[in-house]
Motif scaffolding. Structure first.
Motif, mmCIF file in Angstrom:
data_model
loop_
_atom_site.group_PDB
_atom_site.id
_atom_site.type_symbol
_atom_site.label_atom_id
_atom_site.label_comp_id
_atom_site.label_asym_id
_atom_site.label_seq_id
_atom_site.Cartn_x
_atom_site.Cartn_y
_atom_site.Cartn_z
ATOM 1 N N ILE A 344 23.779 25.496 29.979
ATOM 2 C CA ILE A 344 24.937 26.352 30.251
ATOM 3 C C ILE A 344 25.846 25.607 31.215
ATOM 4 O O ILE A 344 25.421 25.172 32.295
ATOM 5 C CB ILE A 344 24.514 27.702 30.867
ATOM 6 N N ASP A 345 27.085 25.442 30.818
ATOM 7 C CA ASP A 345 28.073 24.734 31.630
ATOM 8 C C ASP A 345 28.473 25.646 32.800
ATOM 9 O O ASP A 345 28.975 26.747 32.569
ATOM 10 C CB ASP A 345 29.290 24.406 30.759
ATOM 11 N N PRO A 346 28.292 25.229 34.038
ATOM 12 C CA PRO A 346 28.613 26.104 35.169
ATOM 13 C C PRO A 346 30.109 26.295 35.369
ATOM 14 O O PRO A 346 30.511 27.162 36.142
ATOM 15 C CB PRO A 346 28.004 25.370 36.372
ATOM 16 N N LEU A 347 30.916 25.517 34.680
ATOM 17 C CA LEU A 347 32.362 25.678 34.832
ATOM 18 C C LEU A 347 32.925 26.674 33.825
ATOM 19 O O LEU A 347 33.939 27.319 34.096
ATOM 20 C CB LEU A 347 33.073 24.331 34.639
ATOM 21 N N GLU A 360 32.966 17.841 39.240
ATOM 22 C CA GLU A 360 33.244 18.658 40.407
ATOM 23 C C GLU A 360 33.290 20.140 40.041
ATOM 24 O O GLU A 360 33.813 20.534 38.986
ATOM 25 C CB GLU A 360 34.601 18.258 41.000
ATOM 26 N N GLY A 361 32.741 20.966 40.930
ATOM 27 C CA GLY A 361 32.798 22.409 40.733
ATOM 28 C C GLY A 361 34.147 22.963 41.153
ATOM 29 O O GLY A 361 34.977 22.263 41.765
ATOM 30 N N THR A 362 34.349 24.265 40.835
ATOM 31 C CA THR A 362 35.619 24.910 41.187
ATOM 32 C C THR A 362 35.443 25.949 42.278
ATOM 33 O O THR A 362 36.423 26.493 42.773
ATOM 34 C CB THR A 362 36.208 25.633 39.958
ATOM 35 N N GLY A 363 34.194 26.252 42.633
ATOM 36 C CA GLY A 363 33.975 27.299 43.624
ATOM 37 C C GLY A 363 33.942 28.684 43.032
ATOM 38 O O GLY A 363 33.617 29.654 43.712
ATOM 39 N N VAL A 379 28.750 26.653 40.730
ATOM 40 C CA VAL A 379 28.400 25.428 41.452
ATOM 41 C C VAL A 379 28.557 25.746 42.930
ATOM 42 O O VAL A 379 29.684 25.945 43.408
ATOM 43 C CB VAL A 379 29.337 24.261 41.061
ATOM 44 N N PRO A 380 27.462 25.854 43.676
ATOM 45 C CA PRO A 380 27.588 26.239 45.090
ATOM 46 C C PRO A 380 28.187 25.100 45.895
ATOM 47 O O PRO A 380 27.749 23.947 45.773
ATOM 48 C CB PRO A 380 26.135 26.523 45.502
ATOM 49 N N ASN A 403 29.849 19.687 46.334
ATOM 50 C CA ASN A 403 30.562 20.395 45.255
ATOM 51 C C ASN A 403 30.508 19.626 43.923
ATOM 52 O O ASN A 403 31.368 19.756 43.071
ATOM 53 C CB ASN A 403 32.035 20.641 45.654
ATOM 54 N N VAL A 404 29.481 18.823 43.768
ATOM 55 C CA VAL A 404 29.343 18.038 42.535
ATOM 56 C C VAL A 404 28.086 18.501 41.808
ATOM 57 O O VAL A 404 27.072 18.791 42.429
ATOM 58 C CB VAL A 404 29.248 16.530 42.872
#
Lengths: 564, 183
Positions: A344-347, A360-363, A379-380, A403-404
């Motif tokens: 599952i893509d966290p983005l 990189e995550g988006t928060g 993404v924590p 954040n990666v």
């Protein structure tokens, strides 16, 4: 400046209370103050009011009702869940504080079907074989009911009937002849709330509001207290429920088997003048021979019978005590129907083939609105308040990360990544290779988080309570460079388990008890706070943080459902 | 004027009023609800507004803005509603806030049609249990207190879930509306 999620939630919470006439003066005052202070708040509020009015006057057309039917008819599925809950419910309790109580399937204001005789009183008079025989004879000579509707086909899965007109929602009449389920599974709900799950091939007949005859095949009965006295008849035996769950099977030779999983039953067998009755209780099983009606004790097989089905998620439950969260990530129902080596893509929240590359995550917390059991992913990063549920729970102590994330949240071993990076299979904990059908795993290279909706799971398993979350966790023992990560388990945003894992030989045991009122279970991995050097290969703080959750499961139990 | 003519005129007046009211009643109600966010109170004020509009219909010039006229009447009935609340020592929205909401509502007066268009699709995207809850509350008209008893939880917990679902739906509708408006 636009409103953030929490501000929107605050306005909506107060508005809903106000619309329903449940807002206290302080609530109305607070809402007034918010609206007075901010044009953005007023705009959001007005949109919310418009939408609330639209919901109120929305017409639920036939197609929406049909959609509800496809997913589980409101009447039938909810009736089944309501009925089960209603009949095993304790006394209504006074209001309790927020967040302290379960959200269970709704309880219907069901009145049990009126009884002609007080079966419980009769049953308690059974102190001798003579009384038992009297009961058996009484049941036999009770004038048959006139044909009346007494049960509903609540659900079916892969079912093939000899009568092709039988459909979900069908009402069954007494004394209407044999019903042949050629293959598949069917769940019948009697009007007295007894539930019978039939596994084809099976032939059965509904005799009355609380009697079913099984000619051959397998059926499993779940009988709540108010349906006590429900009975299953075969050609050489009669099983009378005394508040229980039991399975009855008749093979092609005519042998009858009774397996009792909960509570107790009365088994009557034997020829006319030699009928005997014995009590068969939980954990015991008996076989009644076809020709001689001889009674023998046999091992009780808890897994032989299908206890419940759910056509919406294709669940066939034989009493397995564990539900796999890894299988849910794979799009399954928790019982091994999911796809392995899928992530599952966290983005985006989408299921994809995974890859191993830093991103990189988006928060943002990404809700999975279309998934029945997974609430969302993220993404924590710890730099902003970390939302961990669609209800806005905040993980206050989220540590700062780089954040990666390196790979998606994977059901399996992530071996595709290993093949491109290392020669050895990854996903090993304590010498055991995980990510196989026998040893499922969640592969969650830091930094990743996923939240499961326990209420959604409970709704599809009304006979069960979720007792705890368990898993073995650690770093893959086959990584070439030492990692340093933290593993956490949250329940409704609050930390229930934390461990630092920095030794590939280390395996931590996670065992988090869960209460019925608790809804969101979050599992997350974060880099261990190492120094992050984005420009130097192999020196990111997330490097080598190959976190694994081996056998991540919800432990189920139905112990407390019936009085023994 | 003969009795026949008087009857004809009255019938004509009724038809005109009903026609105008039918076409605008939803918007009038939305407006009232935005100023008095309570379904029961808003229902009462709508009824009072309708009655007063009928009484004063002779003062309305056909061809002018019926909705604006109706909103003026509703506005003053809302003020009166809050004055009575003040007399009861209950909290009320002051006139300044009501004026701000009145001005803000001008911008959204046509949104309800769009919302209805997208609402069904958004409801279809909800999780099944959320859809069930919504249906029980708004289609079956099951009250929160009853649901709380059946769930074995607090009324507040029910409302929190209703609020959460409303948030999800609003976000969905907003997204659909934005996509529609994007060239």
């Amino acid at each position: 400046m636009s409103l953030d999620l929490l501000q929107q939630k605050q306005i909506m919470d107060l508005l809903v209370l106000s619309l329903e006439g449940e807002a206290a003066e302080e609530d109305r005052r607070q809402l007034g103050a918010i609206l007075d202070a901010s044009p953005e708040a007023r705009e959001y509020y007005l949109r919310a009011v418009t939408m609330a009015e639209c919901i109120r006057k929305m017409e639920w057309e036939a197609e929406e009702l049909e959609t509800a039917d496809r997913l589980g008819s409101l009447n039938d599925d909810l009736w089944a869940a309501l009925a089960r809950e209603e009949k095993t419910a304790e006394a209504i309790v006074p209001e309790r504080p927020e967040g302290d109580l379960p959200v269970r399937p709704l309880k219907a204001a069901v009145c049990p079907a009126p009884r002609k005789i007080n079966k419980l009183s009769l049953v308690t008079l059974i102190v001798s074989s003579a009384a038992l025989i009297f009961l058996f004879v009484l049941i036999q000579i009770t004038p048959p009911d006139v044909r009346q509707e007494v049960a509903t086909l609540a659900d079916s899965l892969q079912a093939k009937w000899s009568d092709a007109s039988i459909k979900k929602g069908q009402r069954f009449l007494t004394s209407s002849g044999d019903i042949l389920l050629q293959e598949g599974f069917a769940q019948l709900l009697f009007d007295n709330n007894a539930q019978v799950t039939v596994e084809g091939p099976a032939k059965f007949e509904i005799l009355s509001e609380d009697r079913i005859r099984l000619h051959y095949g397998h059926l499993y009965s779940t009988v709540p207290a108010e349906a006590i006295g429900f009975s299953v008849a075969t050609h050489n035996a009669l099983v009378i429920d005394l508040g229980t769950e039991f399975g009855v099977g008749v093979d092609m030779e005519g042998n009858t088997e009774l397996h009792v999983n909960r509570g107790k039953t009365m088994l009557v067998s034997g020829e006319e003048e030699d009928k005997t009755g014995i009590e068969v209780t939980r954990g015991l099983a008996r076989k009644v021979a076809a020709l001689t009606s001889q009674l023998t004790e046999i091992p009780c097989d808890e897994k032989q019978f299908v206890r419940a089905i759910n056509s919406r998620n294709r669940m066939i439950w034989r009493g397995q005590p564990q539900l796999s969260l890894a299988d849910l990530v794979g799009g399954g129902n928790g019982w091994g129907t999911g796809q392995s080596e899928i992530g599952i893509d966290p983005l985006t929240g989408k299921r994809v083939s995974f890859r191993g590359v830093d991103r990189e995550g988006t928060g943002d917390y990404v809700p999975l609105a279309s998934d029945p059991y997974i609430d969302g992913v993220f993404v924590p990063d710890g730099k902003t308040p970390q939302v961990v549920s669609s209800e806005g729970h905040i993980f206050e102590e989220c540590p700062e990360t780089n954040n990666v994330f390196f790979a998606e949240i994977i059901n399996g071993s992530g071996r595709q990544i290993s093949q491109t990076i290392v020669e050895q299979p990854i996903c090993q904990l304590g010498g055991r290779v995980y990510g196989t059908p026998d040893y499922p795993a969640l592969f969650m290279h830091a930094n990743l988080g996923i939240t499961f909706d326990l209420d959604a799971i409970r709704a599809d398993l009304p006979q069960q309570t979720i007792e705890r979350f368990t898993a073995d966790a650690g770093l893959s023992s086959d990584i070439t460079r030492p990692g340093n990560a933290e593993i956490r388990v949250l329940v409704d945003g609050e930390v229930r388990f934390t461990a630092r894992v920095n030794d590939p030989q280390q395996v931590v045991r996670i065992d988090v008890p869960l209460k019925p009122a608790e809804r969101f279970l979050t599992v997350l991995t974060t880099d261990g706070g190492d120094e992050d050097h984005p420009d130097v290969a192999g020196e990111r703080s997330t490097d080598s943080d190959w976190c694994i959750f081996g056998g991540p499961s919800l432990e189920l139990d139905s112990e407390g459902r019936f009085e023994e | 004027m003969s009795d026949v003519n008087q009857n004809n005129n009255r019938d004509q007046k009724v038809r005109e009023f009903v026609s105008l009211l039918t076409s605008q009643q939803a918007r009038i109600y939305s407006y009232i609800l935005s100023l008095v966010p309570n379904f029961n109170d808003a229902d009462d004020i709508l009824q009072d507004t309708t009655n007063l509009m009928w009484e004063k219909f002779d003062e309305f010039t056909l061809g002018t803005d019926f909705l604006a006229w109706a909103r003026r009447i509703a506005y003053y009935l809302v003020l009166e509603h809050y004055r009575s609340k003040k007399r009861e020592n209950a909290f009320y929205y002051d006139e300044q806030l009501i004026r701000k909401l009145d001005q803000s509502s001008d911008k959204l007066s046509d949104s309800s049609k769009d919302y209805l268009t997208h609402l069904k699709g958004c409801v279809g995207k909800l999780k099944q249990q959320d859809r069930k809850l919504l249906k029980l509350r708004y289609f079956e008209n099951c009250k929160a207190k009853e649901m709380a008893c059946r769930y074995g939880c607090s009324i507040q917990y029910i409302y929190r879930n209703i609020s959460r679902i409303h948030q999800l739906l609003l976000a969905c509708i907003q997204k659909q509306t934005t996509l529609k408006d994007t060239p």
